[in-house]
Design a protein around this motif. Structure first.
Motif, PDB file in Angstrom:
ATOM      1  N   ARG A 167       0.951  -1.073  -0.211  1.00  0.00           N
ATOM      2  CA  ARG A 167       0.108   0.013   0.110  1.00  0.00           C
ATOM      3  C   ARG A 167       0.940   1.337   0.375  1.00  0.00           C
ATOM      4  NH1 ARG A 167      -4.920  -1.358  -1.442  1.00  0.00           N
ATOM      5  NH2 ARG A 167      -5.221  -2.909   0.288  1.00  0.00           N
ATOM      6  N   THR A 168       0.266   2.260  -0.689  1.00  0.00           N
ATOM      7  CA  THR A 168       1.206   3.432  -0.883  1.00  0.00           C
ATOM      8  C   THR A 168       0.404   4.514  -0.526  1.00  0.00           C
ATOM      9  OG1 THR A 168       0.331   4.240  -2.621  1.00  0.00           O
ATOM     10  CG2 THR A 168       2.491   3.125  -2.624  1.00  0.00           C
ATOM     11  N   MET A 169       1.088   5.629   0.139  1.00  0.00           N
ATOM     12  CA  MET A 169       0.177   7.077   0.395  1.00  0.00           C
ATOM     13  C   MET A 169       0.778   7.884  -0.517  1.00  0.00           C
ATOM     14  SD  MET A 169       0.108   7.349   4.521  1.00  0.00           S
ATOM     15  CE  MET A 169       2.140   7.785   4.680  1.00  0.00           C
ATOM     16  N   ARG A 170      -0.533   8.525  -0.501  1.00  0.00           N
ATOM     17  CA  ARG A 170      -0.175   9.643  -1.501  1.00  0.00           C
ATOM     18  C   ARG A 170      -1.310  10.459  -1.140  1.00  0.00           C
ATOM     19  NH1 ARG A 170      -0.742   6.966  -7.266  1.00  0.00           N
ATOM     20  NH2 ARG A 170       1.103   5.112  -6.307  1.00  0.00           N
TER      21      ARG A 170
END
Lengths: 216, 216
Positions: free
Chosen positions: A180-183
């Motif tokens: 999961r990435t955070m943007r």
DNA sequence: GTGTCAAGTTTACACTGTCAAGTTTACATC
DNA sequence: GATGTAAACTTGACAGTGTAAACTTGACAC
């Protein structure tokens, strides 16, 4: 004072370092619950009460291990920061990567560091231990602090974000989705894709504004 | 099954609830280290092995207490969210306040919830316990998720930020500066001044853009 | 009554941190 | 070299902890 480079008869010679090393090994093998004075003693080949004597109780041992953990933690951030381009933005992004890499590679040690609840006697020493690591953050955030503003505000924001992200990733619900990435707004893209399980940190920062934060 | 509203001879009648209540009291009084099966038993007036029998070991007791903690945690967020204006932005800001208020008012319980390291058997149950709390976050973040985007990204950002902020405030270096506020881009101002020691949540959001996040 | 089962108790054990007392070593001083 | 002293451990003991097995009590179906 250090006339005992090796174990000479009764004296161990380097017991403190041996106990800390044993403690880190125990943490790595079995997590926080696996760390005990007696196991450290057994692993270092000394009597069961030796660690308590050295560190003045289990809290002292844990603090000593946490101090070593903070040193490695700091080094992980610096290793990442000193690699690649050296713009302020690159350095800030990379200390966050170093932060998360440490949390991922040393989960139990990271746990110990940030689960430390000390009495008032040890809390001051603990603060001294952690200060160099925080200083890395401060130095790296400094270029983004607007004139006249309190630096601690942006420091707090970055620290909170990466700290919470690391914890959620390492233990919480997000652990099931490690990719999961955070943007969000540009100030947050520094944390995108930091925990690639394959170890290749994907760059997912495209399309972001060049400034870190539209601090108003 | 619940034919024992009061203690009838040998059976306690409501042992489970009594043990959880005792456990929360122990946490409140002495922190994480103060919670033990035997102390819970003594406080509930049963034999020392009764809690282990009920919860299948100390991990089971801790999980049961954490489940109750998650319920209160969720309720704290909802209490704040349901107060005041009901725009999506207000609600998001207020669940963060409710989050931080819970962390501040129940530090040991908050600690227990987020320091829980369970074996694979309990981790699934733990996820079920925490799901309703996470759902509050999801529902509140939903209005801010751009079409076609994965909701978990903004959820992760908000959760990480508030989680890290709470931890740093309650235990870490920031604990010495409880009035510290966080301000950055608009998506972060939701966390400004959440831990006012006097309990009056100062509103320090002036001058922010009306949207939560310039999600790109 | 009888069987059955859940709910607690009792007993025992291994492990933990801590403390007091004793022992060994290093070193300074005579 | 002998002596005193302090530091660095060791030894032994103790209370508190989680856990497991065996036992007892009570509730309920038949």
């Amino acid at each position: 004072m250090s006339q005992h480079p090796d174990k000479t008869g009764h004296h161990h010679g380097n017991l403190r370092a041996a106990l800390i090393e044993a403690g880190i090994a125990l943490l790595t093998e079995g997590g926080l619950d696996n760390l005990s004075l007696r196991k450290c003693a057994a692993r270092a080949g000394v009597s069961h009460a030796a660690p308590a004597h050295h560190f003045d109780g289990v809290d002292g041992l844990r603090m000593a291990i946490a101090a070593e953990g903070f040193a490695r933690f700091r080094q992980s951030m610096l290793d990442f920061a000193d690699t690649g381009p050296q713009t302020p933005r690159d350095r800030l992004r990379n200390i966050c990567r170093g932060y998360l890499a440490f949390a991922r590679n040393n989960p139990a040690l990271y746990d110990l560091i940030f689960s430390f609840r000390a009495n008032s006697k040890l809390i001051d020493q603990m603060r001294l231990n952690s200060a160099p690591a925080y200083q890395v953050l401060r130095d790296t955030c400094a270029p983004f602090v607007p004139a006249g503003k309190d630096p601690v505000e942006i420091e707090t924001q970055v620290w909170s974000l990466v700290h919470g992200y690391a914890l959620l990733n390492c233990q919480g619900d997000l652990a099931a989705h490690p990719r999961r990435t955070m943007r969000c707004c540009p100030c947050l893209t520094i944390l995108a894709a930091p925990l690639d399980p394959a170890g290749k940190l994907r760059d997912a920062f495209g399309g972001c504004a060049p400034h870190i934060c539209t601090y108003q």
